[in-house]
Scaffold this active site. Structure first.
Site, PDB file in Angstrom:
ATOM      1  N   PHE A 121      40.081  14.829  62.088  1.00 55.30           N
ATOM      2  CA  PHE A 121      39.022  14.338  61.203  1.00 55.30           C
ATOM      3  C   PHE A 121      39.258  12.860  60.844  1.00 55.30           C
ATOM      4  O   PHE A 121      40.360  12.461  60.468  1.00 55.30           O
ATOM      5  CB  PHE A 121      38.999  15.158  59.903  1.00 55.30           C
ATOM      6  CG  PHE A 121      37.926  14.704  58.955  1.00 55.30           C
ATOM      7  CD1 PHE A 121      36.646  15.207  59.048  1.00 55.30           C
ATOM      8  CD2 PHE A 121      38.199  13.734  57.995  1.00 55.30           C
ATOM      9  CE1 PHE A 121      35.645  14.762  58.189  1.00 55.30           C
ATOM     10  CE2 PHE A 121      37.201  13.288  57.141  1.00 55.30           C
ATOM     11  CZ  PHE A 121      35.935  13.803  57.245  1.00 55.30           C
ATOM     12  N   HIS A 122      38.213  12.080  60.957  1.00 56.34           N
ATOM     13  CA  HIS A 122      38.312  10.669  60.544  1.00 56.34           C
ATOM     14  C   HIS A 122      36.938  10.156  60.145  1.00 56.34           C
ATOM     15  O   HIS A 122      35.917  10.636  60.628  1.00 56.34           O
ATOM     16  CB  HIS A 122      38.902   9.799  61.662  1.00 56.34           C
ATOM     17  CG  HIS A 122      38.128   9.834  62.947  1.00 56.34           C
ATOM     18  ND1 HIS A 122      38.211  10.893  63.837  1.00 56.34           N
ATOM     19  CD2 HIS A 122      37.237   8.969  63.486  1.00 56.34           C
ATOM     20  CE1 HIS A 122      37.412  10.655  64.870  1.00 56.34           C
ATOM     21  NE2 HIS A 122      36.796   9.491  64.680  1.00 56.34           N
TER      22      HIS A 122
END
Ligand SMILES: [Zn+2]
Length: 167
Positions: free
Chosen positions: A124-125
């Protein structure tokens, strides 16, 4: 006939990436950056014990940032509420940092989750991309400077010099 050339920001490594060349063979690129894996290019703007802010090494524009939890999390809904607030606060500060350094006219701030949504990295980013009214020749409007290419190291130097904004 005299041709008038306009300056533009060039990202020469993008073609190689699109062709699948030079992509490191690691399980997770963001975990590898967090672990300081020497096989992976690391352009770390800021880190604390939980989160990192790094340059996208294939930037859309100079200053294209990735903000992520050091813990390997893939889906938005897996983040703890503390992580959600930590990441969003750091994203907000990253916008302030980019405003201070690049004076962009706008931002794209977003998350791609899942291959179908265009995510090429599962970890996740949040991406933050500085945007400009005219992205062709836009650097001429800043300080009257004509910039054709900004290297990642130049971007990193500029952002790190003001990275206390992220504390
Ligand atoms: Zn990871």
């Amino acid at each position: 006939m005299i041709k008038k050339f306009r300056s533009y920001i060039c990202v020469p490594s993008k073609g190689n990436y699109a062709r699948g060349e030079n992509r490191p063979k690691v399980d997770c690129i963001l975990c590898s950056i967090a672990e300081r894996n020497p096989e992976v290019q690391q352009k770390i703007v800021y880190e604390n014990k939980d989160y990192m802010v790094v340059l996208n090494i294939y930037p859309y524009n100079p200053g294209h940032l990735l903000i992520f939890p050091i813990r390997h999390v893939e889906d938005f809904e897996e983040l703890s509420s503390e992580e959600v607030s930590g990441l969003f606060l750091l994203t907000q500060k990253s916008v302030r940092l980019l405003k201070e350094v690049y004076h962009p006219h706008g931002f794209n701030i977003g998350v791609n989750q899942g291959e179908a949504a265009g995510a090429s990295v599962k970890h996740f980013h949040i991406q933050v991309v500085p945007r400009y009214h005219s992205e062709i020749g836009f650097m001429e409007t800043i300080n009257g400077t004509r910039v054709v290419v900004e290297t990642l190291d130049e971007t990193l130097r500029k952002l790190r010099s003001k990275a206390s904004i992220l504390d």
